[in-house]
Motif scaffolding. Structure first.
Motif, mmCIF file in Angstrom:
data_model
loop_
_atom_site.group_PDB
_atom_site.id
_atom_site.type_symbol
_atom_site.label_atom_id
_atom_site.label_comp_id
_atom_site.label_asym_id
_atom_site.label_seq_id
_atom_site.Cartn_x
_atom_site.Cartn_y
_atom_site.Cartn_z
ATOM 1 N N GLY A 63 44.516 66.229 48.415
ATOM 2 C CA GLY A 63 45.753 65.589 47.975
ATOM 3 C C GLY A 63 46.434 66.300 46.836
ATOM 4 O O GLY A 63 45.968 67.335 46.357
ATOM 5 N N ALA A 64 47.560 65.731 46.421
ATOM 6 C CA ALA A 64 48.228 66.224 45.227
ATOM 7 C C ALA A 64 47.269 66.027 44.056
ATOM 8 O O ALA A 64 46.352 65.203 44.121
ATOM 9 N N ASP A 65 47.485 66.814 42.989
ATOM 10 C CA ASP A 65 46.566 66.748 41.849
ATOM 11 C C ASP A 65 46.847 65.474 41.043
ATOM 12 O O ASP A 65 47.862 65.371 40.351
ATOM 13 N N ILE A 66 45.927 64.534 41.160
ATOM 14 C CA ILE A 66 46.135 63.219 40.530
ATOM 15 C C ILE A 66 46.192 63.347 39.007
ATOM 16 O O ILE A 66 47.029 62.718 38.354
ATOM 17 N N ALA A 67 45.325 64.203 38.459
ATOM 18 C CA ALA A 67 45.297 64.354 36.998
ATOM 19 C C ALA A 67 46.644 64.878 36.483
ATOM 20 O O ALA A 67 47.128 64.456 35.423
ATOM 21 N N GLU A 68 47.272 65.766 37.249
ATOM 22 C CA GLU A 68 48.540 66.353 36.821
ATOM 23 C C GLU A 68 49.674 65.315 36.834
ATOM 24 O O GLU A 68 50.604 65.377 36.032
ATOM 25 N N MET A 69 49.562 64.341 37.769
ATOM 26 C CA MET A 69 50.662 63.367 37.924
ATOM 27 C C MET A 69 50.481 62.118 37.076
ATOM 28 O O MET A 69 51.442 61.395 36.803
ATOM 29 N N ALA A 70 49.204 61.848 36.723
ATOM 30 C CA ALA A 70 48.837 60.512 36.225
ATOM 31 C C ALA A 70 49.731 59.997 35.103
ATOM 32 O O ALA A 70 50.120 58.828 35.096
ATOM 33 N N GLY A 71 50.087 60.866 34.136
ATOM 34 C CA GLY A 71 50.810 60.383 32.961
ATOM 35 C C GLY A 71 52.319 60.466 33.070
ATOM 36 O O GLY A 71 53.033 60.187 32.092
ATOM 37 N N LYS A 72 52.841 60.858 34.201
ATOM 38 C CA LYS A 72 54.283 61.119 34.284
ATOM 39 C C LYS A 72 55.086 59.820 34.420
ATOM 40 O O LYS A 72 54.613 58.831 34.970
ATOM 41 N N SER A 73 56.318 59.871 33.929
ATOM 42 C CA SER A 73 57.218 58.724 34.075
ATOM 43 C C SER A 73 58.134 58.961 35.275
ATOM 44 O O SER A 73 58.250 60.094 35.769
ATOM 45 N N ALA A 74 58.799 57.902 35.718
ATOM 46 C CA ALA A 74 59.747 58.039 36.837
ATOM 47 C C ALA A 74 60.846 59.043 36.472
ATOM 48 O O ALA A 74 61.260 59.858 37.308
ATOM 49 N N GLU A 75 61.310 59.003 35.203
ATOM 50 C CA GLU A 75 62.372 59.927 34.775
ATOM 51 C C GLU A 75 61.902 61.372 34.933
ATOM 52 O O GLU A 75 62.641 62.231 35.424
ATOM 53 N N GLU A 76 60.665 61.629 34.501
ATOM 54 C CA GLU A 76 60.141 63.000 34.610
ATOM 55 C C GLU A 76 60.028 63.425 36.078
ATOM 56 O O GLU A 76 60.332 64.567 36.433
ATOM 57 N N MET A 77 59.580 62.506 36.929
ATOM 58 C CA MET A 77 59.430 62.828 38.355
ATOM 59 C C MET A 77 60.789 63.146 38.977
ATOM 60 O O MET A 77 60.927 64.099 39.738
ATOM 61 N N VAL A 78 61.789 62.340 38.633
ATOM 62 C CA VAL A 78 63.129 62.556 39.188
ATOM 63 C C VAL A 78 63.705 63.862 38.649
ATOM 64 O O VAL A 78 64.230 64.693 39.395
ATOM 65 N N GLU A 79 63.585 64.064 37.341
ATOM 66 C CA GLU A 79 64.147 65.250 36.694
ATOM 67 C C GLU A 79 63.552 66.530 37.303
ATOM 68 O O GLU A 79 64.267 67.480 37.601
ATOM 69 N N ALA A 80 62.224 66.523 37.510
ATOM 70 C CA ALA A 80 61.565 67.723 38.067
ATOM 71 C C ALA A 80 61.708 67.778 39.586
ATOM 72 O O ALA A 80 61.349 68.772 40.200
ATOM 73 N N ASP A 81 62.246 66.710 40.186
ATOM 74 C CA ASP A 81 62.270 66.567 41.657
ATOM 75 C C ASP A 81 60.884 66.925 42.200
ATOM 76 O O ASP A 81 60.720 67.790 43.066
ATOM 77 N N PHE A 82 59.891 66.233 41.646
ATOM 78 C CA PHE A 82 58.479 66.536 41.893
ATOM 79 C C PHE A 82 58.193 66.563 43.386
ATOM 80 O O PHE A 82 58.571 65.648 44.117
ATOM 81 N N PHE A 83 57.527 67.616 43.840
ATOM 82 C CA PHE A 83 57.153 67.851 45.250
ATOM 83 C C PHE A 83 58.267 68.506 46.064
ATOM 84 O O PHE A 83 58.032 68.879 47.211
ATOM 85 N N ALA A 84 59.493 68.662 45.504
ATOM 86 C CA ALA A 84 60.574 69.275 46.295
ATOM 87 C C ALA A 84 60.202 70.704 46.701
ATOM 88 O O ALA A 84 60.651 71.207 47.737
#
Ligand code: CO8
Length: 256
Positions: A63-84
């Motif tokens: 799977g995706a790296d859970i440790a890398e994602m665990a602390g992120k906020s929705a804003e950070e995910m949207v800003e980085a377009d995480f997984f794009a």
């Protein structure tokens, strides 16, 4: 730091191995960047006609790296377009075969579905367990899996988070073939070598036409296929392929 992927070449085929075995090939951003850059380079390389993507005996990728994602906020995910970034992997036109041993979970299962087809070992396990982490699939899993295996089984996997064995994955159409674990990579390499021996143009257009079936209504898809089929006539590879058949000899397709 050690390379997160490892690439070897056999003739016109590239074998790309995910190389974070201690983390069960968890897909962090650094690995995604390396894999996407390598796949885009292979896509441009006219001496390579197909690639096999594999992991380790225990995990294709857990799977995706859970440790890398665990602390992120929705804003950070949207800003980085995480997984794009994974859209670029899926968009590469080089034929991609997933050779799956062990776990293909979450993002790992989603990467399998981004490949053109998969060959799995008897011990392979597939699943979308994101619901157990309080999230959902984020790399295309709800969409590609539903198209591949249907709504009912996709719902079962996404809502319960259970894992599916290789024989069930074969029946469902998630994978194309199941072979003994130790034969997974050799079988995938042989299939890739066969693909790479054919006309590059015909192979690329064939995979594009099959992929269109996921997007187009039937009548439009059939018109698309026919237009591509017509366009291939008169190409050197069509001339050679058909002449070789008539002359009862192996075809020698256009050199790359
Ligand atoms: N991420 C990070 N590290 C992982 C992951 C992962 N996905 N999977 C395994 N690891 C690590 C473990 O933490 C462990 O590290 P350490 O030795 O440092 O403790 C090591 O790999 C070995 O794992 P285990 O000890 O857990 O091995 P087991 O044999 O006991 O279990 C399992 C194997 C069952 C595969 C187990 O590791 C597991 O359940 N892994 C997680 C599976 C999972 O939940 N995958 C989905 C991840 S989420 C995702 O892919 C998409 C998220 C979408 C979010 C959308 C945001 C936009």
């Amino acid at each position: 730091m050690a390379d997160l992927i490892d690439i070897t070449r056999e003739g016109r085929v590239a074998l790309v191995r995910l190389n974070r075995p201690a983390q069960l090939n968890a897909l962090n951003l650094a690995l995604a960047e390396e894999l996407v850059a390598a796949t885009e380079a292979l896509d441009r390389d006219r001496t390579i006609g197909a690639m096999v993507l594999t992991g380790s005996p225990k995990a294709f990728a857990a799977g995706a790296d859970i440790a890398e994602m665990a602390g992120k906020s929705a804003e950070e995910m949207v800003e980085a377009d995480f997984f794009a970034i994974w859209d670029r992997f899926a968009a590469c036109r080089i034929p991609k075969i997933a050779a799956v041993n062990g776990y293909a979970l979450g993002g790992g299962c989603e990467v399998v579905m981004m490949c053109d087809f998969a060959i799995a070992g008897e011990g392979a396990r597939f699943g979308q367990p994101e619901v157990k982490l309080g999230v959902i699939a984020g790399m295309g899993g709800t969409q590609r899996m539903t198209r591949l295996i249907g709504r009912s089984l996709a719902m079962d996997l996404h809502l319960t988070g259970r894992t599916m064995r290789a024989d069930e994955a074969l029946r469902a159409g998630l994978v194309a073939r199941v072979v003994p674990d130790e034969e997974v990579v050799p079988t995938a390499m042989a299939a890739a070598a066969e693909i790479a021996s054919y006309s590059r143009g015909a192979v690329r257009l064939a995979r594009e036409a099959v992929a269109k079936a996921e997007e187009l209504p039937l009548a439009e898809g059939i018109r698309y296929e026919r237009a591509v089929f017509h366009r291939l006539f008169g190409t050197p590879d069509q001339r050679e392929g058909m002449a070789a058949f008539v002359e009862k000899r192996p075809a020698r397709f256009h050199a790359p």
